[in-house]
Motif scaffolding. Structure first.
Motif, PDB file in Angstrom:
ATOM      1  N   GLY A   1       0.813  -1.223   0.000  1.00 27.37           N
ATOM      2  CA  GLY A   1       0.000   0.000   0.000  1.00 27.37           C
ATOM      3  C   GLY A   1       0.842   1.267   0.000  1.00 27.37           C
ATOM      4  N   THR A   2       1.958   1.242  -0.704  1.00 26.29           N
ATOM      5  CA  THR A   2       2.833   2.425  -0.756  1.00 26.29           C
ATOM      6  C   THR A   2       2.085   3.631  -1.342  1.00 26.29           C
ATOM      7  OG1 THR A   2       4.853   1.137  -0.829  1.00 26.29           O
ATOM      8  CG2 THR A   2       4.944   3.308  -1.857  1.00 26.29           C
ATOM      9  N   HIS A   3       2.304   4.791  -0.727  1.00 25.89           N
ATOM     10  CA  HIS A   3       1.527   5.977  -1.083  1.00 25.89           C
ATOM     11  C   HIS A   3       2.397   7.227  -1.056  1.00 25.89           C
ATOM     12  CE1 HIS A   3       1.778   7.529   2.992  1.00 25.89           C
ATOM     13  NE2 HIS A   3       1.853   6.251   3.311  1.00 25.89           N
ATOM     14  N   GLY A   4       1.899   8.278  -1.677  1.00 24.44           N
ATOM     15  CA  GLY A   4       2.504   9.597  -1.552  1.00 24.44           C
ATOM     16  C   GLY A   4       1.559  10.468  -0.752  1.00 24.44           C
ATOM     17  N   THR A   5       1.358  11.699  -1.231  1.00 22.11           N
ATOM     18  CA  THR A   5       0.402  12.565  -0.539  1.00 22.11           C
ATOM     19  C   THR A   5      -0.485  13.280  -1.540  1.00 22.11           C
ATOM     20  OG1 THR A   5       0.159  14.225   1.202  1.00 22.11           O
ATOM     21  CG2 THR A   5       1.920  14.621  -0.411  1.00 22.11           C
ATOM     22  N   GLY A   6      -1.681  13.633  -1.107  1.00 19.01           N
ATOM     23  CA  GLY A   6      -2.650  14.312  -1.968  1.00 19.01           C
ATOM     24  C   GLY A   6      -4.049  13.932  -1.522  1.00 19.01           C
ATOM     25  N   ALA A   7      -4.820  14.931  -1.050  1.00 18.90           N
ATOM     26  CA  ALA A   7      -6.135  14.622  -0.481  1.00 18.90           C
ATOM     27  C   ALA A   7      -7.085  14.031  -1.511  1.00 18.90           C
ATOM     28  CB  ALA A   7      -6.729  15.889   0.119  1.00 18.90           C
ATOM     29  N   GLY A   8      -6.825  14.300  -2.802  1.00 23.30           N
ATOM     30  CA  GLY A   8      -7.716  13.767  -3.829  1.00 23.30           C
ATOM     31  C   GLY A   8      -7.162  12.528  -4.501  1.00 23.30           C
ATOM     32  N   LEU A   9      -6.057  11.990  -3.995  1.00 23.93           N
ATOM     33  CA  LEU A   9      -5.370  10.894  -4.679  1.00 23.93           C
ATOM     34  C   LEU A   9      -5.157   9.707  -3.753  1.00 23.93           C
ATOM     35  CD1 LEU A   9      -2.712  13.205  -6.292  1.00 23.93           C
ATOM     36  CD2 LEU A   9      -4.327  11.829  -7.606  1.00 23.93           C
ATOM     37  N   GLY A  10      -5.120   8.511  -4.357  1.00 24.38           N
ATOM     38  CA  GLY A  10      -4.845   7.310  -3.564  1.00 24.38           C
ATOM     39  C   GLY A  10      -3.413   6.856  -3.755  1.00 24.38           C
ATOM     40  N   GLY A  11      -3.061   5.748  -3.099  1.00 20.90           N
ATOM     41  CA  GLY A  11      -1.730   5.161  -3.255  1.00 20.90           C
ATOM     42  C   GLY A  11      -1.578   4.492  -4.613  1.00 20.90           C
ATOM     43  N   ILE A  12      -0.385   3.948  -4.852  1.00 12.59           N
ATOM     44  CA  ILE A  12      -0.086   3.365  -6.170  1.00 12.59           C
ATOM     45  C   ILE A  12      -1.058   2.223  -6.485  1.00 12.59           C
ATOM     46  CG2 ILE A  12       1.706   2.161  -7.520  1.00 12.59           C
ATOM     47  CD1 ILE A  12       3.775   3.816  -5.959  1.00 12.59           C
ATOM     48  N   ALA A  13      -1.485   1.475  -5.466  1.00 14.58           N
ATOM     49  CA  ALA A  13      -2.378   0.337  -5.706  1.00 14.58           C
ATOM     50  C   ALA A  13      -3.717   0.761  -6.294  1.00 14.58           C
ATOM     51  CB  ALA A  13      -2.598  -0.423  -4.401  1.00 14.58           C
ATOM     52  N   THR A  14      -4.119   2.024  -6.071  1.00 17.35           N
ATOM     53  CA  THR A  14      -5.399   2.464  -6.630  1.00 17.35           C
ATOM     54  C   THR A  14      -5.307   2.594  -8.154  1.00 17.35           C
ATOM     55  OG1 THR A  14      -4.888   4.818  -6.336  1.00 17.35           O
ATOM     56  CG2 THR A  14      -6.074   3.735  -4.547  1.00 17.35           C
ATOM     57  N   GLN A  15      -4.101   2.603  -8.696  1.00 19.44           N
ATOM     58  CA  GLN A  15      -3.934   2.696 -10.150  1.00 19.44           C
ATOM     59  C   GLN A  15      -3.910   1.319 -10.810  1.00 19.44           C
ATOM     60  OE1 GLN A  15      -1.034   5.810  -8.508  1.00 19.44           O
ATOM     61  NE2 GLN A  15      -0.294   5.131 -10.492  1.00 19.44           N
ATOM     62  N   VAL A  16      -3.984   0.266 -10.005  1.00 21.19           N
ATOM     63  CA  VAL A  16      -3.894  -1.087 -10.571  1.00 21.19           C
ATOM     64  C   VAL A  16      -5.228  -1.458 -11.223  1.00 21.19           C
ATOM     65  CG1 VAL A  16      -3.585  -3.538 -10.038  1.00 21.19           C
ATOM     66  CG2 VAL A  16      -2.157  -1.816  -8.895  1.00 21.19           C
ATOM     67  N   GLU A  17      -5.172  -1.693 -12.527  1.00 18.76           N
ATOM     68  CA  GLU A  17      -6.380  -2.094 -13.268  1.00 18.76           C
ATOM     69  C   GLU A  17      -6.446  -3.599 -13.422  1.00 18.76           C
ATOM     70  OE1 GLU A  17      -8.938  -0.251 -14.814  1.00 18.76           O
ATOM     71  OE2 GLU A  17      -8.205   1.387 -13.555  1.00 18.76           O
ATOM     72  N   ALA A  18      -5.280  -4.245 -13.403  1.00 22.80           N
ATOM     73  CA  ALA A  18      -5.244  -5.701 -13.589  1.00 22.80           C
ATOM     74  C   ALA A  18      -3.912  -6.214 -13.073  1.00 22.80           C
ATOM     75  CB  ALA A  18      -5.392  -6.054 -15.066  1.00 22.80           C
ATOM     76  N   LEU A  19      -3.895  -7.491 -12.719  1.00 24.93           N
ATOM     77  CA  LEU A  19      -2.602  -8.115 -12.432  1.00 24.93           C
ATOM     78  C   LEU A  19      -2.710  -9.615 -12.658  1.00 24.93           C
ATOM     79  CD1 LEU A  19      -3.027  -9.445  -9.411  1.00 24.93           C
ATOM     80  CD2 LEU A  19      -2.436  -7.167  -8.631  1.00 24.93           C
ATOM     81  N   GLU A  20      -1.544 -10.234 -12.783  1.00 25.01           N
ATOM     82  CA  GLU A  20      -1.492 -11.692 -12.897  1.00 25.01           C
ATOM     83  C   GLU A  20      -0.633 -12.200 -11.757  1.00 25.01           C
ATOM     84  OE1 GLU A  20      -2.286 -12.663 -17.544  1.00 25.01           O
ATOM     85  OE2 GLU A  20      -0.255 -12.948 -16.777  1.00 25.01           O
ATOM     86  N   LEU A  21      -1.041 -13.339 -11.207  1.00 27.02           N
ATOM     87  CA  LEU A  21      -0.222 -13.907 -10.132  1.00 27.02           C
ATOM     88  C   LEU A  21      -0.213 -15.425 -10.213  1.00 27.02           C
ATOM     89  CD1 LEU A  21      -2.450 -14.886  -7.724  1.00 27.02           C
ATOM     90  CD2 LEU A  21      -2.422 -12.460  -7.281  1.00 27.02           C
TER      91      LEU A  21
END
Ligand SMILES: Cc1cc2nc3c(=O)[nH]c(=O)nc-3n(C[C@H](O)[C@H](O)[C@H](O)COP(=O)(O)OP(=O)(O)OC[C@H]3O[C@@H](n4cnc5c(N)ncnc54)[C@H](O)[C@@H]3O)c2cc1C
Length: 436
Positions: free
Chosen positions: A118-138
């Protein structure tokens, strides 16, 4: 060979180490380890302070599994191999005219390591990097490759976005990127009382707002970074920072000089408080514009230990007030500043910002200095506010407490039962935070 994390807070000696170069080789490694009766952990860049990646079983080193698989500039969707570092990803994105909408303050992490914790930066209108994940394979516990996206097992996506690596070894991640952008950076000292009074205003009025509070000083360092929407408008666009000044500010002042201060404080603890006052009093202002990730990312060469808690944004001032009362009472002084950031609520089940607008409070101590009393006091204060610890930063909470602060915790465990019923991907840290 012994593995150690960046902070030196976790070490392990994996019984086997794999360095796969294909997704099939990752699946083979999981199956091979299973045949040998070994548990499996994927290794990112080792930048978690928690032993999240530590294993005495099989370690899957993803440093040879890197690069961009595909990129669609029109949609911003970029699929990347999981071992790619954010730094290397940014280089490719630059060439494509794309960017990550937000980042934390370093870029050494792998894409998968960053989203797993759940690594994140800052920004009240923005989420962490995981919020940009549209798909993944595992690769799941039985060695099968599983695609998770809006069209394939979409029900697993809220669990898979932030998984602490408990669901399987992620092979690729598809991120939704944005067109490249420049930031106008403004960093300046301000009396800490003023920053606290204007916290909501600063959070609302800036794309990326954060501040550093120096425990024994009067001033905080306030950072406000805003997107430049009209690049030709010179009034709204400060000039770039000259290379020599960047070197002076970030390498000399924030690393070399600060490192020397820290070494002095560690050697002579009675000097820590006056040195902290000095550091806060000598902060200087700077305004410049640069490419987004050049503003987000700063070199961090002085080693430290860290704990960070996500608290509901409305309780941040209360938590900070308690922390400000607690720090002077500690028997051991604190060398590092406290970092405060904000993020928007999101819907990943184990995201620290799940379901609530969030403020992040991060505390640090210089490596080799005592921190247990400080971190325990902090944990107790954030606990009263329903705090959620960063999965990659030091804390002592266990599954029973975490189940109380994550409303979808049980749902996550059900997904884990599906993708890893044998607990192939367990380690001591996951036993602590998710249960056995
Ligand atoms: C100097 C410094 C600055 C930092 N700044 C920030 C910040 O600004 N914001 C923030 O939120 N955090 C920050 N962090 C914390 C850091 O972003 C996280 O701990 C992140 O997880 C580290 O990524 P990594 O690649 O090193 O992963 P690792 O620490 O190596 O691994 C993290 C977890 O992910 C798992 N994992 C990794 N790859 C895979 C995979 N392919 N499949 C399954 N599981 C996998 C590992 O097993 C482990 O459980 C910072 C850390 C340091 C040391």
């Amino acid at each position: 060979m012994t593995w150690q994390n960046w902070a030196g807070t976790a070490t392990a000696t994996p019984a086997r180490r794999y360095e796969p170069r294909t997704a099939e080789a990752i699946a083979d490694a999981v199956r091979d380890a299973a045949t040998a009766g070994l548990v499996v952990r994927a290794l990112g860049s080792g930048h978690s302070f928690t032993p999240a990646a530590a294993t005495d079983g099989a370690a899957i080193d993803l440093s040879s599994w890197t690069g961009v698989v595909s990129a669609d500039v029109s949609t911003g969707l970029v699929t990347v191999r999981s071992g790619t570092t954010l730094r290397d990803l940014n280089t490719v994105l630059d060439a494509l005219g794309l960017a990550l909408p937000n980042m934390g303050d370093i870029d050494a992490q792998t894409v998968s390591g960053a989203i797993c914790t759940g690594t994140h930066g800052t920004g009240a209108g923005l989420g962490g990097i995981a919020t940009q994940v549209e798909a993944l394979e595992l690769v799941t516990g039985d060695g099968e490759l599983l695609s998770v996206s809006a069209t394939s097992h979409p029900e697993l996506l809220p669990a898979a976005r932030v998984s602490i690596g408990a669901l399987g070894v992620i092979t690729t991640v598809t991120l939704r990127c944005v067109p490249t952008f420049q930031l106008a950076a403004d960093e300046r000292p301000m009396p800490v009382e003023e920053v606290l009074d204007r916290f909501e205003e600063f959070a609302a009025d800036n794309d990326h707002f954060e501040f550093y509070w120096f425990p024994y000083g009067r001033n905080a360092l306030v950072k406000r970074n805003n997107r430049i929407t009209a690049p030709g408008d010179s009034a709204a666009t400060p000039p770039p920072m000259p290379g020599w000044r960047r070197f002076y500010e970030y390498e000399v002042m924030e690393n070399a000089a600060f490192g020397a201060l820290c070494r002095t404080g560690r050697a002579v603890p009675s000097l820590v408080r006056p040195l902290g006052r000095l550091a806060a009093a000598t902060l200087s202002a700077r305004s410049y514009s640069a490419h987004s990730h050049q503003v987000f990312v700063t070199p961090r060469r002085v080693r430290f230990v860290e704990s960070e808690y996500a608290v509901p944004r409305e309780s941040v001032l209360e938590v900070l007030a308690e922390l400000r009362l607690a720090v002077p009472r500690l028997s051991q002084p604190v060398m590092f500043p406290v970092e405060v950031r904000v993020a928007a609520a999101d819907d990943a089940w184990l995201s620290t910002a799940h379901g609530r607008d969030t403020a992040y409070i991060a505390i640090h101590q210089y490596t080799g200095m005592p921190y247990a009393e400080y971190f325990a006091a902090f944990e107790s204060i954030t606990g009263s506010a329903g705090g959620r610890p960063h999965w990659g930063k030091m804390h002592t909470l266990d599954a029973s407490r975490l189940a109380e602060v994550y409303p979808r915790f049980a749902d996550f465990l059900q997904v884990r039962d599906q993708t890893d019923p044998q607990r192939r991907f367990s380690n001591l840290y996951l036993d602590q935070v998710l249960g056995r």
